[in-house]
Design a protein around this motif. Structure first.
Motif, PDB file in Angstrom:
ATOM      1  N   ASP A  39     -16.602  -2.709  -3.860  1.00 14.89           N
ATOM      2  CA  ASP A  39     -16.782  -1.807  -4.974  1.00 14.89           C
ATOM      3  C   ASP A  39     -15.610  -0.652  -5.297  1.00 14.89           C
ATOM      4  OD1 ASP A  39     -17.215   0.242  -2.958  1.00 14.89           O
ATOM      5  OD2 ASP A  39     -19.369   0.121  -3.293  1.00 14.89           O
ATOM      6  N   MET A  40     -14.527  -0.849  -4.338  1.00 16.70           N
ATOM      7  CA  MET A  40     -13.517   0.076  -4.498  1.00 16.70           C
ATOM      8  C   MET A  40     -12.565  -0.644  -5.746  1.00 16.70           C
ATOM      9  SD  MET A  40     -12.485   1.180  -0.435  1.00 16.70           S
ATOM     10  CE  MET A  40     -13.534   2.463   0.198  1.00 16.70           C
ATOM     11  N   GLY A  41     -12.697  -1.735  -6.072  1.00 17.12           N
ATOM     12  CA  GLY A  41     -11.936  -2.306  -7.201  1.00 17.12           C
ATOM     13  C   GLY A  41     -11.356  -3.631  -7.075  1.00 17.12           C
ATOM     14  N   TRP A  42     -11.138  -4.372  -5.705  1.00 19.25           N
ATOM     15  CA  TRP A  42     -10.682  -5.547  -5.667  1.00 19.25           C
ATOM     16  C   TRP A  42     -11.485  -6.761  -6.322  1.00 19.25           C
ATOM     17  CZ3 TRP A  42     -12.938  -9.037  -2.628  1.00 19.25           C
ATOM     18  CH2 TRP A  42     -13.644  -8.839  -1.668  1.00 19.25           C
ATOM     19  N   ALA A  65       0.780  -1.126   0.077  1.00 19.76           N
ATOM     20  CA  ALA A  65      -0.021   0.087   0.129  1.00 19.76           C
ATOM     21  C   ALA A  65       0.733   1.392   0.007  1.00 19.76           C
ATOM     22  CB  ALA A  65      -0.921   0.092   1.250  1.00 19.76           C
ATOM     23  N   ARG A  66       0.942   2.118  -1.112  1.00 14.47           N
ATOM     24  CA  ARG A  66       1.591   3.205  -1.225  1.00 14.47           C
ATOM     25  C   ARG A  66       0.833   4.427  -0.899  1.00 14.47           C
ATOM     26  NH1 ARG A  66       2.003   2.647  -5.970  1.00 14.47           N
ATOM     27  NH2 ARG A  66       0.942   4.547  -7.121  1.00 14.47           N
ATOM     28  N   ARG A  67       1.311   5.520  -0.178  1.00 16.36           N
ATOM     29  CA  ARG A  67       0.396   6.528   0.175  1.00 16.36           C
ATOM     30  C   ARG A  67       0.659   7.586  -0.890  1.00 16.36           C
ATOM     31  NH1 ARG A  67      -0.315   9.489   6.129  1.00 16.36           N
ATOM     32  NH2 ARG A  67      -2.293  11.004   5.333  1.00 16.36           N
ATOM     33  N   GLU A  68      -0.656   8.241  -1.415  1.00 20.35           N
ATOM     34  CA  GLU A  68      -0.474   9.382  -2.103  1.00 20.35           C
ATOM     35  C   GLU A  68      -1.650  10.313  -1.609  1.00 20.35           C
ATOM     36  OE1 GLU A  68      -1.509   8.221  -6.285  1.00 20.35           O
ATOM     37  OE2 GLU A  68       0.516   6.953  -6.502  1.00 20.35           O
ATOM     38  N   GLY A  69      -0.944  11.417  -0.861  1.00 23.84           N
ATOM     39  CA  GLY A  69      -1.816  12.469  -0.308  1.00 23.84           C
ATOM     40  C   GLY A  69      -2.640  11.639   0.841  1.00 23.84           C
ATOM     41  N   ASP A  70      -4.083  12.008   0.594  1.00 23.06           N
ATOM     42  CA  ASP A  70      -5.071  11.438   1.761  1.00 23.06           C
ATOM     43  C   ASP A  70      -5.424  10.008   1.248  1.00 23.06           C
ATOM     44  OD1 ASP A  70      -4.765  13.470   3.433  1.00 23.06           O
ATOM     45  OD2 ASP A  70      -6.379  14.763   2.305  1.00 23.06           O
ATOM     46  N   TRP A  94      -4.416   5.723  -0.192  1.00 21.50           N
ATOM     47  CA  TRP A  94      -3.468   4.763  -0.186  1.00 21.50           C
ATOM     48  C   TRP A  94      -3.884   3.875  -1.541  1.00 21.50           C
ATOM     49  CZ3 TRP A  94       0.635   3.864   3.285  1.00 21.50           C
ATOM     50  CH2 TRP A  94       0.709   4.692   4.330  1.00 21.50           C
ATOM     51  N   VAL A  95      -2.754   3.439  -2.387  1.00 16.50           N
ATOM     52  CA  VAL A  95      -2.985   2.732  -3.371  1.00 16.50           C
ATOM     53  C   VAL A  95      -2.418   1.165  -3.210  1.00 16.50           C
ATOM     54  CG1 VAL A  95      -2.350   2.158  -5.781  1.00 16.50           C
ATOM     55  CG2 VAL A  95      -2.476   4.696  -4.988  1.00 16.50           C
ATOM     56  N   ILE A  96      -3.291   0.287  -3.090  1.00 15.84           N
ATOM     57  CA  ILE A  96      -2.959  -1.123  -2.855  1.00 15.84           C
ATOM     58  C   ILE A  96      -2.713  -1.756  -3.837  1.00 15.84           C
ATOM     59  CG2 ILE A  96      -3.889  -3.107  -1.455  1.00 15.84           C
ATOM     60  CD1 ILE A  96      -5.678  -1.220   0.219  1.00 15.84           C
ATOM     61  N   ASN A  97      -1.706  -2.811  -3.933  1.00 13.23           N
ATOM     62  CA  ASN A  97      -1.524  -3.496  -5.315  1.00 13.23           C
ATOM     63  C   ASN A  97      -0.852  -4.939  -4.395  1.00 13.23           C
ATOM     64  OD1 ASN A  97      -1.538  -2.349  -8.144  1.00 13.23           O
ATOM     65  ND2 ASN A  97      -0.642  -0.772  -6.815  1.00 13.23           N
ATOM     66  N   GLY A  98      -1.630  -6.061  -5.387  1.00 12.54           N
ATOM     67  CA  GLY A  98      -0.874  -7.331  -4.870  1.00 12.54           C
ATOM     68  C   GLY A  98      -2.005  -8.591  -4.759  1.00 12.54           C
ATOM     69  N   GLU A  99      -1.614  -9.646  -4.579  1.00 12.03           N
ATOM     70  CA  GLU A  99      -2.506 -10.812  -4.288  1.00 12.03           C
ATOM     71  C   GLU A  99      -2.789 -11.297  -2.935  1.00 12.03           C
ATOM     72  OE1 GLU A  99      -1.402 -13.512  -7.570  1.00 12.03           O
ATOM     73  OE2 GLU A  99      -1.440 -12.250  -9.080  1.00 12.03           O
ATOM     74  N   LYS A 100      -3.874 -11.860  -2.885  1.00  9.03           N
ATOM     75  CA  LYS A 100      -3.949 -12.829  -1.563  1.00  9.03           C
ATOM     76  C   LYS A 100      -4.754 -13.908  -2.062  1.00  9.03           C
ATOM     77  CE  LYS A 100      -2.927  -9.622   1.184  1.00  9.03           C
ATOM     78  NZ  LYS A 100      -1.840  -9.630   2.315  1.00  9.03           N
ATOM     79  N   SER A 151      -7.379 -10.164  -5.914  1.00 11.39           N
ATOM     80  CA  SER A 151      -6.447  -9.130  -6.701  1.00 11.39           C
ATOM     81  C   SER A 151      -6.601  -7.987  -6.580  1.00 11.39           C
ATOM     82  CB  SER A 151      -6.685  -9.740  -8.212  1.00 11.39           C
ATOM     83  OG  SER A 151      -5.814  -8.846  -8.984  1.00 11.39           O
ATOM     84  N   PHE A 152      -5.494  -7.265  -6.175  1.00 12.87           N
ATOM     85  CA  PHE A 152      -5.812  -5.604  -5.910  1.00 12.87           C
ATOM     86  C   PHE A 152      -4.746  -5.070  -7.114  1.00 12.87           C
ATOM     87  CE2 PHE A 152      -6.865  -7.754  -1.928  1.00 12.87           C
ATOM     88  CZ  PHE A 152      -7.620  -7.020  -1.412  1.00 12.87           C
TER      89      PHE A 152
END
Length: 389
Positions: free
Chosen positions: A193-196, A144-149, A151-157, A213-214
């Motif tokens: 609904d946020m995209g995962w 999870a990378r912070r961009e301003g207010d 967080w951008v999450i990437n990866g797999e579970k 998947s994120f």
């Protein structure tokens, strides 16, 4: 040392026992038929109807605090209930419960996630396991990378229980690689609904886990559950919420299986005598009954420690390890007692055989439990004399 249940505790256990016998067991053949057609054993509406029956009798939110509308039962009582539910493979759970770490959410998060989960309006899932981070939860790579207010999450579970049905996920991601697990992992509450996305994983049993998947999933800073960087503590709190519950469920399954085995042995004859007269069968029954009794007290001891504020991690690991190993040995014996019939799908033994195998893997493999138990002993954190010293 009082090993008796209070009248109230007996009433609770007996009500669940009756509910399982009258409401759930009659559905077993239907569940088997549907599962073999790759359909859900019971539908969401059917589950809801059963839960409403239980709720009408006061069984709602078994461990949910009374302040949130639940029964607020302790660990010992919950383990006894779980053992009764384990006597059937019908996929039932009482309504009104929520993940323990959601109770540490902010008031706003509780309104959005906790309360709707308790009421049944939303379903959650817990996501820490990854393709390269199973038993070694500290090896997670989801970021999870912070961009301003945001967080951008990437990866797999992977192997996420309830991931295909969940409305939101408690996902653990690395927010500071240099700090590692202690200070560098954060838990986020993320709506679907946020995209995962999720996809089902086909397994040998009826457990239907999901792969999540994120891909550049953006969430607000307010989505953090707990404190930034303290996600691993939350994860361990979730994982340790009740490892005794898994062997408690297996305990009920083992009781039912051995009862089935004894009934078969009384009626099946070879060379003019019931096989119950054969020493080989008698030893299977004796060994199984002894192991069931040992498992019962391992589970109850761990649960009792939880209720009394004693660190029960060692006891829970022992119960989880012993329960997984012995449940698999017992179901194998019962299948053997039934001979060829046990191997067929005419009886539910093969179904239990596949289901109980999972107990030795998920929520901490046998090997991880042994590692934990041995480390605690070798480092002096626990004693072979038990918690009484």
């Amino acid at each position: 040392m009082d090993l008796n249940l209070s009248p109230e505790e007996k009433d609770i256990r007996d009500w669940v026992r009756t509910f399982v016998t009258k409401e759930l067991m009659p559905l077993e053949q239907q569940v088997l038929t549907r599962e073999r057609n790759h359909e859900p054993g019971i539908t969401h509406d059917e589950l809801k109807a059963l839960q409403n029956k239980a709720k009408a009798a006061g069984f709602f939110g078994i461990q949910t605090p009374e302040s949130h509308g639940g029964m607020g039962l302790g660990a010992v009582m919950t383990s006894l209930i779980q053992a009764e539910l384990g006597r059937t493979f019908v996929p039932f759970r009482f309504a009104g419960d929520a993940d323990n770490i959601l109770f540490s959410a902010t008031e706003e998060q509780q309104e959005r996630y906790l309360l709707p989960t308790i009421s049944g309006e939303k379903r959650s899932c817990f996501a820490i396991t990854e393709p390269g981070a199973g038993s070694d939860a500290r090896a997670i790579r989801n970021t999870a990378r912070r961009e301003g207010d945001e967080w951008v999450i990437n990866g797999e579970k992977t192997f996420i229980t309830g991931g295909n049905e969940a409305d939101f996920v408690m996902v653990f991601a690395v927010t500071d690689r240099e700090k590692g697990a202690d200070g560098g992992v954060t838990c986020f509450l993320v709506d679907r609904d946020m995209g995962w996305t999720s996809s089902p994983i086909d397994t040998m049993g009826e457990w239907g886990p999901a792969a999540l998947s994120f891909e550049d999933v953006r969430v607000p800073h307010s989505a953090i559950l707990g404190e930034e960087g303290h996600g691993f503590d939350l994860a361990m709190q979730w994982i340790g919420k009740g490892r005794y519950m898994l062997p408690a469920n297996a305990l009920g399954a083992c009781e039912r299986l051995v009862e089935m085995g004894m009934e078969w042995a009384r009626n099946r004859k070879t060379f003019g005598l019931p096989i119950a007269e054969r020493q080989a069968i008698q030893w299977m029954v004796a060994d199984s009954a002894t192991e069931i009794e040992a498992l019962r007290w391992l589970v109850l001891a761990a649960a009792w420690q939880v209720d009394n504020g004693i660190d029960s991690r060692q006891s829970q690991s022992m119960a989880k390890l012993y329960g997984g190993v012995k449940a698999n040995e017992i179901v194998d014996r019962v299948l053997q007692m039934h001979g060829g019939m046990g191997y067929t799908r005419e009886l539910p033994i093969e179904r239990w055989y596949r289901e109980l195998r999972l107990l030795r893997i998920y929520e901490g493999t046998d090997e991880i439990q042994r590692r934990t138990i041995a480390r605690n002993l070798l480092k002096g954190h626990a004693s072979v004399r038990g918690h009484l010293g």
